[in-house]
Design a protein around this motif. Structure first.
Motif, PDB file in Angstrom:
ATOM      1  N   PHE A   9       0.843  -1.183   0.000  1.00  0.00           N
ATOM      2  CA  PHE A   9       0.000   0.000   0.000  1.00  0.00           C
ATOM      3  C   PHE A   9       0.877   1.231   0.000  1.00  0.00           C
ATOM      4  N   ALA A  10       0.522   2.212  -0.810  1.00  0.00           N
ATOM      5  CA  ALA A  10       1.326   3.416  -0.896  1.00  0.00           C
ATOM      6  C   ALA A  10       0.618   4.618  -0.291  1.00  0.00           C
ATOM      7  N   VAL A 105     -17.044  -0.125   2.321  1.00  0.00           N
ATOM      8  CA  VAL A 105     -16.575   1.024   3.093  1.00  0.00           C
ATOM      9  C   VAL A 105     -15.094   0.799   3.347  1.00  0.00           C
ATOM     10  N   TRP A 106     -14.260   1.735   2.874  1.00  0.00           N
ATOM     11  CA  TRP A 106     -12.817   1.636   3.065  1.00  0.00           C
ATOM     12  C   TRP A 106     -12.332   2.902   3.747  1.00  0.00           C
ATOM     13  N   LEU A 107     -11.423   2.746   4.695  1.00  0.00           N
ATOM     14  CA  LEU A 107     -10.824   3.887   5.383  1.00  0.00           C
ATOM     15  C   LEU A 107      -9.317   3.782   5.349  1.00  0.00           C
ATOM     16  N   ALA A 108      -8.668   4.920   5.185  1.00  0.00           N
ATOM     17  CA  ALA A 108      -7.218   5.021   5.314  1.00  0.00           C
ATOM     18  C   ALA A 108      -6.957   6.064   6.395  1.00  0.00           C
ATOM     19  N   GLU A 124       4.742   7.354   3.989  1.00  0.00           N
ATOM     20  CA  GLU A 124       3.909   7.555   5.168  1.00  0.00           C
ATOM     21  C   GLU A 124       3.280   6.235   5.608  1.00  0.00           C
ATOM     22  N   LEU A 125       2.860   6.205   6.856  1.00  0.00           N
ATOM     23  CA  LEU A 125       2.214   5.024   7.413  1.00  0.00           C
ATOM     24  C   LEU A 125       0.700   5.151   7.275  1.00  0.00           C
ATOM     25  N   TRP A 126       0.045   4.050   6.946  1.00  0.00           N
ATOM     26  CA  TRP A 126      -1.412   4.030   6.788  1.00  0.00           C
ATOM     27  C   TRP A 126      -1.980   2.771   7.422  1.00  0.00           C
ATOM     28  N   CYS A 127      -3.077   2.927   8.111  1.00  0.00           N
ATOM     29  CA  CYS A 127      -3.868   1.808   8.592  1.00  0.00           C
ATOM     30  C   CYS A 127      -5.094   1.745   7.679  1.00  0.00           C
TER      31      CYS A 127
END
Length: 139
Positions: A9-10, A105-108, A124-127
């Protein structure tokens, strides 16, 4: 193997590409972007135009003192998407993107501001959270 599935994931731009690639071709109904430092021409060119092509209504909310663009370069705010700025005592500092469809439903949630650096050049970091709008238990 730990049993934990990892995916490459970017940035939230990757989420839009992944939505575009869903097998059932679902429309994207809503996109919400919250950020601190923000660059609307970058968002318009690389994220918002693609989200609009998928059918999304778009809202961008950011810290009023942290814009990284010249207003003459902003073309679609107010008619292609809703844009708002905050007026708070402290910093408005969330980094959140929500993609909402009829079933998905998607969240970053992460550390990247909605700028070329935050969503492009920096690592960067993403959850990432993925869910469904369907309620109920599966048998």
């Amino acid at each position: 193997m730990s049993g934990v599935e990892h995916e490459a994931f970017a940035s939230p731009l990757t989420l839009l590409d992944q939505w575009r690639g869903l097998a059932d071709g679902p429309p994207l109904r809503e996109m919400v972007v919250l950020g601190f430092t923000h660059d609307l021409p970058f968002l318009e060119r690389f994220a918002l135009s693609g989200a609009r092509q998928l059918g999304a209504r778009i809202t961008v909310l950011a810290d009023g003192g942290q814009a990284r663009h010249d207003v003459v370069d902003v073309r679609f705010a107010g008619h292609g998407y809703q844009y708002g700025v905050t007026a708070t005592r402290g910093a408005f500092h969330p980094k959140l993107v929500v993609l909402l469809g009829d079933e998905h439903v998607w969240l970053a949630i992460g550390s990247g501001n909605p700028t070329m650096s935050g969503w492009g050049h920096n690592q960067e970091l993403w959850c990432i959270l993925r869910g469904t709008t369907q309620v109920g238990l599966r048998a």
